[in-house]
Motif scaffolding. Structure first.
Motif, mmCIF file in Angstrom:
data_model
loop_
_atom_site.group_PDB
_atom_site.id
_atom_site.type_symbol
_atom_site.label_atom_id
_atom_site.label_comp_id
_atom_site.label_asym_id
_atom_site.label_seq_id
_atom_site.Cartn_x
_atom_site.Cartn_y
_atom_site.Cartn_z
ATOM 1 N N ASN A 97 47.958 68.312 25.508
ATOM 2 C CA ASN A 97 49.068 68.345 26.466
ATOM 3 C C ASN A 97 48.521 68.420 27.896
ATOM 4 O O ASN A 97 47.770 69.330 28.234
ATOM 5 C CB ASN A 97 49.944 69.567 26.175
ATOM 6 N N VAL A 98 48.898 67.472 28.740
ATOM 7 C CA VAL A 98 48.407 67.453 30.121
ATOM 8 C C VAL A 98 49.546 67.691 31.119
ATOM 9 O O VAL A 98 49.426 67.361 32.295
ATOM 10 C CB VAL A 98 47.692 66.121 30.442
ATOM 11 N N THR A 102 54.077 72.797 30.815
ATOM 12 C CA THR A 102 54.146 73.276 29.433
ATOM 13 C C THR A 102 52.773 73.565 28.823
ATOM 14 O O THR A 102 52.705 74.098 27.718
ATOM 15 C CB THR A 102 54.868 72.246 28.544
ATOM 16 N N ASN A 103 51.699 73.224 29.519
ATOM 17 C CA ASN A 103 50.368 73.428 28.964
ATOM 18 C C ASN A 103 50.096 74.906 28.694
ATOM 19 O O ASN A 103 50.517 75.771 29.458
ATOM 20 C CB ASN A 103 49.308 72.866 29.922
ATOM 21 N N SER A 104 49.386 75.184 27.602
ATOM 22 C CA SER A 104 49.105 76.579 27.235
ATOM 23 C C SER A 104 47.630 76.799 26.923
ATOM 24 O O SER A 104 47.281 77.674 26.129
ATOM 25 C CB SER A 104 49.955 76.977 26.023
ATOM 26 N N ILE A 184 48.057 69.952 39.045
ATOM 27 C CA ILE A 184 46.781 70.423 38.497
ATOM 28 C C ILE A 184 47.060 71.185 37.210
ATOM 29 O O ILE A 184 47.941 72.046 37.154
ATOM 30 C CB ILE A 184 46.046 71.319 39.511
ATOM 31 N N LEU A 185 46.305 70.871 36.164
ATOM 32 C CA LEU A 185 46.563 71.450 34.850
ATOM 33 C C LEU A 185 46.405 72.964 34.850
ATOM 34 O O LEU A 185 47.202 73.674 34.242
ATOM 35 C CB LEU A 185 45.606 70.818 33.833
ATOM 36 N N ILE A 202 37.747 81.902 34.656
ATOM 37 C CA ILE A 202 38.888 81.657 33.781
ATOM 38 C C ILE A 202 39.965 80.915 34.564
ATOM 39 O O ILE A 202 40.474 81.424 35.560
ATOM 40 C CB ILE A 202 39.453 82.989 33.237
ATOM 41 N N ARG A 203 40.287 79.707 34.133
ATOM 42 C CA ARG A 203 41.330 78.899 34.776
ATOM 43 C C ARG A 203 42.522 78.765 33.825
ATOM 44 O O ARG A 203 42.331 78.537 32.629
ATOM 45 C CB ARG A 203 40.778 77.533 35.165
ATOM 46 N N PHE A 204 43.723 78.872 34.380
ATOM 47 C CA PHE A 204 44.895 78.857 33.512
ATOM 48 C C PHE A 204 46.102 78.273 34.246
ATOM 49 O O PHE A 204 46.148 78.257 35.485
ATOM 50 C CB PHE A 204 45.203 80.281 33.017
#
Length: 232
Positions: A97-98, A102-104, A184-185, A202-204
């Motif tokens: 998912n990009v 909604t990306n998790s 940006i994701l 850590i990127r989120f």
């Protein structure tokens, strides 16, 4: 007629065999597309960075060329939230998912630490001095300040919590401003030190700021558990 029947039967048999071959090939190709560089193997890979050795499930290592034991300068992970799992077939949709909305997936880069303090440790001596403007609400019990362009922070703001009453620790993250966050994701980043010599960047996704308490507690514990000596 018997010869014609035999030829027709042989022709149908060939078509049936081709159909089966196409079906099998299609399933294999579809599985390849789903994996797209991922692996579902949970076999542990032993990677030494500096004086620390990590034991990491292969399906959590993002780059294929890093999925081998030995010494390395860094290792890049991707972790499904909130399951804290590496790639699995049932999670393939989430890993592919990009859409930032909604990306998790949480991205973690582990490398030798370059600073004596992690991001939370730099809050008072560094970030507090480069905040501009008044604080804005940024999520449940989170505040945000724009970071000074004059100090090299372009389009960034700092998101932080109050100190924990038990240990004085804060949750602190730097995030790209809203325009960038929409494309940006993983526009938010925090950083923690663990082990003897390691730091984890850590990127989120910005949408996970509402779950900052879970991230703040669970990820440091999980990273420490990856240390090969943690069970000794």
């Amino acid at each position: 007629m018997p010869d014609l029947a035999k030829r027709l039967f042989a022709g149908f048999a060939v078509l049936a065999a081709l159909s089966v071959a196409i079906l099998v090939a299609g399933k294999l190709y579809g599985r390849t597309l789903v994996h797209a560089g991922h692996t579902s193997s949970t076999q542990h890979v032993e990677i030494t960075i500096g004086s620390d050795t990590l034991s990491i499930p292969a399906n959590m290592i993002r780059k294929e060329e890093q999925r081998h034991s030995g010494k390395a300068k860094r290792v890049d992970l991707y972790i499904h939230w909130p399951s804290i799992s590496g790639f699995r077939d049932d999670l393939a949709g989430d890993f592919n998912n990009v859409d930032p909305a909604t990306n998790s997936i949480v991205f973690v880069s582990i490398m030798p630490r370059m600073t004596t303090r992690d991001m939370a440790g730099r809050f008072d001596p560094v970030y507090r001095k480069v905040m501009t403007g008044g604080p804005l609400a940024a999520g449940p019990e989170l505040l945000a300040h724009t970071l000074s362009v004059e100090h090299g922070y372009i389009g960034e703001h700092l998101v932080y919590s109050a100190p924990d009453v038990r240990n004085g620790e804060r949750f602190v993250a730097r995030c790209q401003d809203s325009d960038a966050a929409n494309v940006i994701l993983a526009p938010c980043e925090t950083e923690i030190h663990f082990g003897e010599t390691l730091t984890a960047q850590i990127r989120f996704p910005a949408r996970l700021l509402k779950e900052w308490r879970g991230l703040h507690v669970a990820l440091p514990v999980y990273l420490r558990d990856l240390l090969a000596s943690s069970g000794d």
